[in-house]
Scaffold this motif. Sequence first.
Motif, short mmCIF file in Angstrom:
data_model
loop_
_atom_site.label_atom_id
_atom_site.label_comp_id
_atom_site.label_asym_id
_atom_site.label_seq_id
_atom_site.Cartn_x
_atom_site.Cartn_y
_atom_site.Cartn_z
N VAL A 121 0.83 -1.20 0.00
CA VAL A 121 0.00 0.00 0.00
C VAL A 121 0.87 1.25 0.00
CG1 VAL A 121 -1.55 1.36 1.47
CG2 VAL A 121 -2.05 -1.06 1.02
N ALA A 122 1.90 1.26 0.83
CA ALA A 122 2.73 2.46 0.99
C ALA A 122 3.49 2.82 -0.26
CB ALA A 122 3.71 2.26 2.15
N THR A 123 3.68 1.85 -1.18
CA THR A 123 4.45 2.10 -2.40
C THR A 123 3.58 2.05 -3.65
OG1 THR A 123 5.04 -0.26 -2.44
CG2 THR A 123 6.61 1.27 -1.43
N ALA A 124 2.25 2.00 -3.49
CA ALA A 124 1.31 1.95 -4.62
C ALA A 124 1.54 0.75 -5.53
CB ALA A 124 1.37 3.25 -5.44
N THR A 125 1.87 -0.37 -4.92
CA THR A 125 2.03 -1.62 -5.67
C THR A 125 0.68 -2.02 -6.27
OG1 THR A 125 3.91 -2.31 -4.34
CG2 THR A 125 2.64 -4.05 -5.40
N HIS A 126 0.71 -2.75 -7.37
CA HIS A 126 -0.53 -2.97 -8.13
C HIS A 126 -0.57 -4.34 -8.75
CE1 HIS A 126 1.71 -2.58 -11.93
NE2 HIS A 126 2.46 -1.74 -11.23
N GLY A 127 -1.77 -4.72 -9.21
CA GLY A 127 -1.95 -5.86 -10.08
C GLY A 127 -2.14 -5.35 -11.49
N SER A 128 -3.19 -5.83 -12.17
CA SER A 128 -3.47 -5.36 -13.51
C SER A 128 -4.96 -5.31 -13.75
CB SER A 128 -2.79 -6.27 -14.55
OG SER A 128 -2.91 -5.72 -15.86
N GLY A 129 -5.36 -4.65 -14.83
CA GLY A 129 -6.76 -4.55 -15.22
C GLY A 129 -7.17 -3.13 -15.48
N PHE A 204 -4.34 -2.65 -29.21
CA PHE A 204 -3.87 -2.55 -27.83
C PHE A 204 -5.01 -2.51 -26.83
CE2 PHE A 204 -2.70 -0.13 -24.05
CZ PHE A 204 -1.61 -0.85 -23.60
N GLU A 205 -5.95 -1.60 -27.02
CA GLU A 205 -7.03 -1.46 -26.03
C GLU A 205 -7.88 -2.72 -25.94
OE1 GLU A 205 -7.70 0.76 -23.75
OE2 GLU A 205 -5.96 2.00 -24.26
N GLU A 206 -8.14 -3.37 -27.05
CA GLU A 206 -8.91 -4.61 -27.02
C GLU A 206 -8.17 -5.70 -26.27
OE1 GLU A 206 -10.81 -5.29 -31.18
OE2 GLU A 206 -9.22 -3.76 -31.40
N ILE A 207 -6.86 -5.76 -26.45
CA ILE A 207 -6.07 -6.80 -25.82
C ILE A 207 -6.00 -6.59 -24.31
CG2 ILE A 207 -3.72 -7.75 -25.62
CD1 ILE A 207 -3.52 -7.20 -28.70
N VAL A 208 -5.69 -5.38 -23.86
CA VAL A 208 -5.56 -5.16 -22.42
C VAL A 208 -6.92 -5.17 -21.73
CG1 VAL A 208 -3.39 -3.91 -22.64
CG2 VAL A 208 -5.55 -2.62 -22.64
N SER A 209 -8.01 -5.11 -22.50
CA SER A 209 -9.36 -5.18 -21.95
C SER A 209 -9.99 -6.56 -22.15
CB SER A 209 -10.25 -4.12 -22.62
OG SER A 209 -9.72 -2.82 -22.47
N ALA A 210 -9.20 -7.54 -22.54
CA ALA A 210 -9.74 -8.86 -22.88
C ALA A 210 -10.17 -9.66 -21.66
CB ALA A 210 -8.70 -9.66 -23.68
N VAL A 214 -5.09 -8.40 -17.23
CA VAL A 214 -4.31 -8.85 -18.40
C VAL A 214 -2.86 -8.41 -18.22
CG1 VAL A 214 -4.02 -8.66 -20.90
CG2 VAL A 214 -6.33 -8.73 -19.91
N SER A 215 -1.95 -9.32 -18.50
CA SER A 215 -0.51 -9.02 -18.46
C SER A 215 0.13 -9.47 -19.76
CB SER A 215 0.17 -9.75 -17.29
OG SER A 215 -0.24 -9.23 -16.05
N VAL A 228 0.58 -13.51 -23.51
CA VAL A 228 -0.51 -12.70 -22.96
C VAL A 228 -1.22 -13.56 -21.93
CG1 VAL A 228 -2.61 -11.40 -23.46
CG2 VAL A 228 -0.79 -11.53 -25.18
N TRP A 229 -1.27 -13.09 -20.69
CA TRP A 229 -1.99 -13.79 -19.62
C TRP A 229 -3.31 -13.05 -19.38
CZ3 TRP A 229 0.89 -16.42 -15.08
CH2 TRP A 229 2.01 -17.12 -15.55
N VAL A 230 -4.41 -13.75 -19.52
CA VAL A 230 -5.75 -13.18 -19.35
C VAL A 230 -6.43 -13.86 -18.17
CG1 VAL A 230 -7.97 -12.69 -20.42
CG2 VAL A 230 -5.89 -12.73 -21.82
N LYS A 231 -6.83 -13.06 -17.19
CA LYS A 231 -7.53 -13.56 -16.01
C LYS A 231 -8.98 -13.06 -16.08
CE LYS A 231 -3.11 -12.94 -13.58
NZ LYS A 231 -2.60 -14.19 -13.03
N SER A 232 -9.93 -13.99 -16.16
CA SER A 232 -11.34 -13.66 -16.36
C SER A 232 -12.14 -14.07 -15.12
CB SER A 232 -11.90 -14.38 -17.58
OG SER A 232 -11.12 -14.12 -18.73
N ARG A 233 -12.93 -13.15 -14.59
CA ARG A 233 -13.79 -13.46 -13.45
C ARG A 233 -14.96 -14.34 -13.88
NH1 ARG A 233 -14.39 -8.77 -8.94
NH2 ARG A 233 -16.21 -10.07 -8.48
N ASP A 234 -15.54 -15.06 -12.90
CA ASP A 234 -16.69 -15.88 -13.22
C ASP A 234 -17.80 -14.99 -13.77
OD1 ASP A 234 -17.15 -14.62 -10.79
OD2 ASP A 234 -17.36 -16.46 -9.64
N GLY A 235 -18.46 -15.48 -14.81
CA GLY A 235 -19.49 -14.71 -15.49
C GLY A 235 -18.99 -13.91 -16.66
N GLU A 236 -17.66 -13.74 -16.76
CA GLU A 236 -17.08 -13.03 -17.90
C GLU A 236 -16.69 -14.03 -18.98
OE1 GLU A 236 -14.83 -9.34 -15.57
OE2 GLU A 236 -13.66 -11.01 -16.36
#
Length: 426
Positions: A121-129, A204-210, A214-215, A228-236
């Motif tokens: 939190v203190a360093t603004a570490t992040h995931g993706s999406g 680009f936008e379609e890929i990172v929004s897939a 997305v990484s 390209v690693w795509v992580k999709s939530r249930d229902g997506e």
Amino acid sequence: MEGVTDVGTNWAGNYDYRARALHRPASLAELQKIVAGAPRVRVLGSRHSFTGIADSAELVSLEALRTEESFPQAVVVDRDTGTVSFGAGLKYGELAGLLGDEGLALANLASLPHISVAGAVATATHGSGVGNGNLASAVAALELVTSDGELRTFARGDADFPGVVVGLGALGAVTRLTLDVEPAYEVRQTVFDDLPWAALDEHFEEIVSAGYSVSLFTLLRDDALDMVWVKSRDGEPVPEEMFGARPADGERHPIPGIDPTPATPQRGRPGPWSDRLPHFRMGFTPSVGEEIQSEYLLPRRHALAAIDAVRGLAGSITPLLQVCEIRTIAADELWMSTAYGEDAVGFHFTWQRDQAAVEAVLAQLEPALAPFGARPHWGKLFLADAAELAPRYERYAEFTALVGKLDPRGAFRNDWLAAHVLGAGA
């Protein structure tokens, strides 16, 4: 206090801590006494930083504070507000396990579940999406001990809250955090190999929004990105094709060619959020261990131009590169966040552990990314000093004033903070 003269190194082994003492307070009162009496002090988390950001004359570990009460009681779930509160010594993997028992989840996780929540939190570490803010954006409240030994609470809506959350360890010792939570969900992880650069330029936008997260992983080959690693939530919907990239025929490690056993399960198999959003499993050595990391975040609207700039330095970068990861992060309003005010794209570099050689490459890379307003990840290796970085943060002056307000005697200041944030004479 531990009688130590050698605190050891960071996780990657590229930084030797210079602190002469390491404290392990067993109570909040003991921590308050240590902080109030120390001329210079910082909190040491999971050691997953690559510089002296967490170093000082004296260091404090908060791991023992988790047992001030019995561990389960130290974690408080409030279903009415949709939050969880816990001691700052927890790691994300530990918190995820406790939330799983409650049928709850966080909105996102970083690549590694091994890191401490407070340090991330203190360093603004992040995931993706494209719709996911960094990990600090989930903070609803926090408590910290300031240099006078007082315990202070800051909550979303307070005037100083946006400045305190990504505090770089400069404001006090964070002792407790409250994060937003939501009902537990499942995620499917799908990997595609060999995405042509031309396809990325055009889509680009379609890929990172897939997917939800997305990484893009690359060794800066001439013809294509490696994965390209795509992580999709249930229902997506789970993508079945990716603009000319091939579905992976087996499990993958983020670093091409490495044994994928430490990586989280792929091939579209559904699993708990905490077992799919990170790239690495909690029980394994994350990434490759002996490495150095750097990362630069810049407005997403400059993504393609920045990719071209990085590819233009491939001859200098690739001899030291283990992998480059490109991710997206949604904007937030936290003053020292690398995604403050505008949706961002991050360029992460996992390097060979050769500090001098990496710094020589960064001396070329940072000027190439500077025209895009690149902000380095606070916990990773970079060269830019305070004079260079201040103009890239609109609330910089307010943050430095907040440092003076909450730490007037400078107990939490160190060489790293003076060089990269507060400037000469701090």
